[in-house]
Structures are given as C-alpha cells and as structure tokens.
Design a protein around this motif. Structure first.
Motif, PDB file in Angstrom:
ATOM      1  N   ASP A   1       0.828  -1.211   0.000  1.00  5.59           N
ATOM      2  CA  ASP A   1       0.000   0.000   0.000  1.00  5.59           C
ATOM      3  C   ASP A   1       0.861   1.259   0.000  1.00  5.59           C
ATOM      4  O   ASP A   1       0.482   2.279  -0.562  1.00  5.59           O
ATOM      5  N   SER A   2       2.004   1.188   0.684  1.00  2.58           N
ATOM      6  CA  SER A   2       2.933   2.315   0.596  1.00  2.58           C
ATOM      7  C   SER A   2       4.354   1.780   0.558  1.00  2.58           C
ATOM      8  O   SER A   2       4.646   0.696   1.076  1.00  2.58           O
TER       9      SER A   2
ATOM     10  N   LYS B   1      -0.275   4.980 -12.424  1.00  3.96           N
ATOM     11  CA  LYS B   1      -0.751   4.232 -11.255  1.00  3.96           C
ATOM     12  C   LYS B   1      -1.407   5.142 -10.225  1.00  3.96           C
ATOM     13  O   LYS B   1      -1.856   4.688  -9.175  1.00  3.96           O
ATOM     14  N   GLY B   2      -1.448   6.431 -10.513  1.00  9.18           N
ATOM     15  CA  GLY B   2      -2.111   7.375  -9.601  1.00  9.18           C
ATOM     16  C   GLY B   2      -1.478   7.412  -8.220  1.00  9.18           C
ATOM     17  O   GLY B   2      -2.153   7.411  -7.191  1.00  9.18           O
ATOM     18  N   LEU B   3      -0.129   7.445  -8.185  1.00  8.02           N
ATOM     19  CA  LEU B   3       0.559   7.409  -6.892  1.00  8.02           C
ATOM     20  C   LEU B   3       0.592   8.792  -6.245  1.00  8.02           C
ATOM     21  O   LEU B   3       0.503   9.816  -6.928  1.00  8.02           O
ATOM     22  N   THR B   4       0.742   8.796  -4.922  1.00  5.32           N
ATOM     23  CA  THR B   4       0.974  10.041  -4.178  1.00  5.32           C
ATOM     24  C   THR B   4       2.418  10.029  -3.715  1.00  5.32           C
ATOM     25  O   THR B   4       2.925   8.988  -3.286  1.00  5.32           O
TER      26      THR B   4
ATOM     27  N   ASN C   1      -1.316   0.264  -7.186  1.00  6.03           N
ATOM     28  CA  ASN C   1      -2.059   1.355  -7.821  1.00  6.03           C
ATOM     29  C   ASN C   1      -2.698   2.225  -6.747  1.00  6.03           C
ATOM     30  O   ASN C   1      -3.275   1.708  -5.790  1.00  6.03           O
ATOM     31  N   GLY C   2      -2.590   3.516  -6.896  1.00  5.37           N
ATOM     32  CA  GLY C   2      -3.224   4.440  -5.953  1.00  5.37           C
ATOM     33  C   GLY C   2      -2.514   4.536  -4.612  1.00  5.37           C
ATOM     34  O   GLY C   2      -3.023   5.171  -3.687  1.00  5.37           O
ATOM     35  N   GLY C   3      -1.350   3.918  -4.486  1.00  6.74           N
ATOM     36  CA  GLY C   3      -0.629   3.923  -3.206  1.00  6.74           C
ATOM     37  C   GLY C   3       0.240   5.170  -3.021  1.00  6.74           C
ATOM     38  O   GLY C   3       0.200   6.108  -3.816  1.00  6.74           O
ATOM     39  N   THR C   4       1.030   5.127  -1.939  1.00  7.08           N
ATOM     40  CA  THR C   4       1.830   6.302  -1.580  1.00  7.08           C
ATOM     41  C   THR C   4       3.315   5.951  -1.545  1.00  7.08           C
ATOM     42  O   THR C   4       3.691   4.910  -0.996  1.00  7.08           O
ATOM     43  N   VAL C   5       4.131   6.823  -2.119  1.00  9.71           N
ATOM     44  CA  VAL C   5       5.585   6.671  -2.042  1.00  9.71           C
ATOM     45  C   VAL C   5       6.109   7.769  -1.118  1.00  9.71           C
ATOM     46  O   VAL C   5       5.888   8.955  -1.365  1.00  9.71           O
TER      47      VAL C   5
END
Ligand code: NAD
Ligand code: ZN
Ligand code: ZN
Length: 389
Positions: A256-257, A326-329, A301-305
């Motif tokens: 998830d991150s 991937k729509g990352l934050t 996908n959609g996770g956070t770095v």
C-alpha cells in the motif's frame, strides 16, 4: 574546543577550533554530552553534497547542557538539559506557523544559493554544507544554537542520553516518513533501507497502525535487526528480485505504501546500477536513485511513495510514467522536527519505544574519523555510532 571537521572526501579530523560565541540575542550555547553520526553525514563524507568548505564542523544530531543564553532567550536557562533538532527554524514565518519547520524562510543565510538549485530554499541545518547555511555542527564539545526558544526540547526526566538523543533527527524522521505513508489500519508498508532511519520508520509504521512491514536491504545484521527488533519481514536484495518478491508477498497487488529510506547513495544491482555509478562519478547525475525507482514500480495502484532518503540534485530514469498511470501520491521532505519533539518524547517516557535499540557503538569524540569509516563501510556490524565529547 575540539570539533569534527570536514576536509574533503573521506577526510574528517578532530581538531582544536575556537569556542562558539553568542552572536544573536536569541542564541544559546550547548555543552555537548552526546552526538551521533547520521546517514546524511555520509553524503558529506563521500563528497556528494556541494558547497562544503575545508574546516567545516560536522554534525546535526546532538544534545547536552545549556551553558550560556542570549538576553532574549525566554524558555531556556543555564543548566537545562536539551536535545537540539537538526532543523534551524525561526518559529514565526509563514512555514513555521504552518508547522512546516524544515521550510523556514528565515534561517538559511545562503538561501540564494539553494534557490539556484531548487527554486526555493529549505531551512538552515547544522553542519550540513553552505547550501543550508554553513552553520557549525554538533560533533564537537560545544555548539551555538540559534533561535534557542524554538528548537531545543528540555529533558526534565532522568532518561539517559541514549534514549533521547535520537529525537534530534532519526526518530522524528522515521516517524514523519511513516506518517507520510498515509497508513490505514492493516496496510502493508515496504521500506527500502534498514539503516537507522529505516529502522525507526518500521517501528513508527507499527505505531501508526500498519498490518505488515516489509524491509529491504542486503546487510545481514541490519536485516536481522529489522526482523528481531522491528518485527519486519525481510528481503535481501542481493539474493532476490525485490519487485518479484513484493508482488508475491502481496498477492500481486503490491504494498500500500513504499518508502525510500536509502537516498542518493543506493547500491545498484546489474546494469542499471553500473549506469548510475558511472553517471554519478562523472557528475552527469547527482544521485543513484535505485531504491526510489523500485519503490515507484513496486507500489500498488493508488498507493503512496514516501521518501525520507536525501537527494541533492538531479536523478535519471525516474519512472514517471508508472507514477502517473498508477495514480501514486508522493510525499517527502527534510523532517519538520519541531512538530514531533514533544509527542515523541512522551512516547519514550511512557516506554512505548526505546530509541537506543539502534546503537551499536559508543566512541570518544577523538575517534570520530574511525566512526565515520566504520559506519560507512558497515564494519564491525556498525549500525549507529554515538560520540562522547
Ligand atoms: P544508512 O546509510 O545507515 O542506511 C541506508 C541503508 O540502505 C543501508 O543499510 C544500505 O545497505 C541500504 N541500501 C543501499 N542500497 C539499497 C537498495 N538498493 N535497496 C535497499 N536498501 C539499500 O543511513 P540512515 O541514517 O538510515 O539514513 C537513510 C537516508 O535517510 C539517508 O539518505 C539520509 O540522508 C536520510 N535522512 C533524511 C532525513 C530527512 O530529514 N529527510 C533525516 C535523516 C536522514
Ligand atoms: Zn541526520
Ligand atoms: Zn520560520
């Protein structure tokens, strides 16, 4: 006084230098009782951070006793025991009011230099090149602490230095990096780097509600510490494909991150590793962003770095397509230290964490050159060195 001075690549020396003096009425002087060597200091030691000058005093993780205060210091008095955070902040500007202390607008006298490289300047930092102010650092017997009412936190209990020293940097840094992961209950957090910052990030991820922590490194004793002290599952990147392993461990979806607690001096494997090493040596890129690339590709996908690892300039081949599609934050920064000092001290006082778990070596200040080499080269299973002036 004695101080650890930088003289060039892999050349630090403990020398006699003039004692620091109060320069501004809001300064204090601290007699240092404990100070540590940070992964960030290695970027100076290995000469990857520009604007160092021969003779600069190193060190940004330190604590001790207040021995002198300027006439406008209100919160501290002579005799107080304090831990000093590595970020120098004014407490009054636009960013300090938003508790974004590492972005303080008033404490980097060389902001112009940083603006040329970054567009805008971060705050001043002790012992961390002239790009962040050229302040003398704390691997010394004494240090001048500007804005004494804003930075240092008073330690009023009898907790030993080893349990509170890391409030100066790596505990808040690991904490903010985990907070930046936006952990939801039960989330899987993958952390590249089992150095002191990564280890504190693992402990923090659990405290923030993670359901699973996966740690990546290749140094056996660091992987062991991640497993035994931080309850992490581990991947040895020298033995296994990190990307394949993470996919397998997460049923194909990815963590998830993903956190890069390695920074600009990551070790590469294979061709890409050689490519980065070559380009960095030729000064065609300033970083080896191997962990960052992997974190972006591995993240679900959609996770956070989250990136606590330090970078200084320009990096090559960042998979921005993966990042976008991937729509990352993406969250990062020098730690907003002053925001975390009190709540994390409370956790230490309550016994929720004993930060001394990372320490492997105590050395006298005179041995700082040996400490740097041992820490960089992971000799003698070194994970964290505390220097005693
Ligand atoms: P460290 O050098 O002890 O740890 C880095 C670890 O990363 C080492 O154990 C190394 O073996 C491992 N590593 C190297 N290449 C790797 C790869 N490809 N994949 C996985 N692991 C790899 O340093 P540290 O003290 O833990 O600091 C880590 C980073 O955090 C540094 O870049 C440091 O500058 C930075 N830092 C940032 C802040 C901040 O405010 N953001 C504060 C302190 C430190
Ligand atoms: Zn540091
Ligand atoms: Zn400020």
């Amino acid at each position: 006084m004695k101080a650890t001075c930088w003289h060039g690549k892999a050349d630090v020396r403990v020398e006699n230098v003039p004692d620091p003096k109060i320069l501004n009425s809001r300064d204090c002087i601290v007699r240092i009782t404990s100070t540590a060597i940070c992964g960030s200091d290695l970027h100076l030691y290995d000469a990857y951070v520009p604007t160092m000058i021969s003779g600069d005093i190193l060190g940004h993780e330190f604590m001790g006793e207040v021995v002198e205060v300027g006439r406008d210091v209100k919160r501290l008095k002579v005799g107080d025991r304090v831990v000093v955070p590595f970020t120098i902040s004014c407490g009054r500007c636009y960013f300090c009011e938003r508790e974004e202390y590492s972005l303080c607008e008033n404490t980097n006298p060389n902001a112009g230099m940083a603006e040329t490289m970054f567009g805008h300047s971060p705050c001043g930092i002790y012992g961390y090149s002239h790009l962040t102010g050229g302040y003398a650092g704390g691997q010394a017997e004494y240090a001048r602490v500007p804005f004494a009412d804003i930075g240092p936190i008073k330690i009023e209990s009898d907790l030993p230095d080893d349990k509170v020293l890391f409030l100066s940097d790596i505990f808040p840094t690991g904490w903010m990096a985990a907070e930046n992961c936006n952990i939801q209950p039960g989330d899987t957090v993958a952390i590249w780097g089992c150095g002191p910052v990564g280890l504190f990030a693992m402990k923090s991820a659990w405290m923030l509600g993670a359901g699973r922590v996966i740690a990546i490194d290749r140094v056996p004793e660091r992987l062991r510490k991640a497993r035994e002290d931080c309850n992490a599952e581990t991947i040895d990147y020298s033995q296994t494909s990190v990307l394949m392993a993470l996919k397998e461990m997460t049923g194909g979806r990815g963590p998830d991150s993903c956190m890069d607690a390695v920074g600009m001096e990551a070790h590469g494997h294979g061709l890409v590793g050689i490519y980065d090493k070559l380009k960095q040596t030729m000064r065609l890129e300033t970083e080896r962003p191997i962990a960052l690339r992997e974190a972006i590709i591995a993240c679900r996908n959609g996770g956070t770095v989250s990136v606590p690892g330090v970078y200084g300039g320009l990096a090559d081949k960042i998979p921005v397509g993966a990042f976008m599609n991937k729509g990352l934050t993406f969250r990062t920064g020098q730690t907003h230290m002053q925001r975390y000092l009190r709540p994390l001290l409370e956790r230490v006082q309550k016994g929720e964490i004993d930060p001394s778990f990372v320490i492997t070596h105590h050395l006298p200040l005179d041995d700082a050159p040996r400490g740097y080499k041992m820490f960089r080269d992971k000799q003698d299973e070194c994970i964290k060195v505390v220097l005693k002036p």
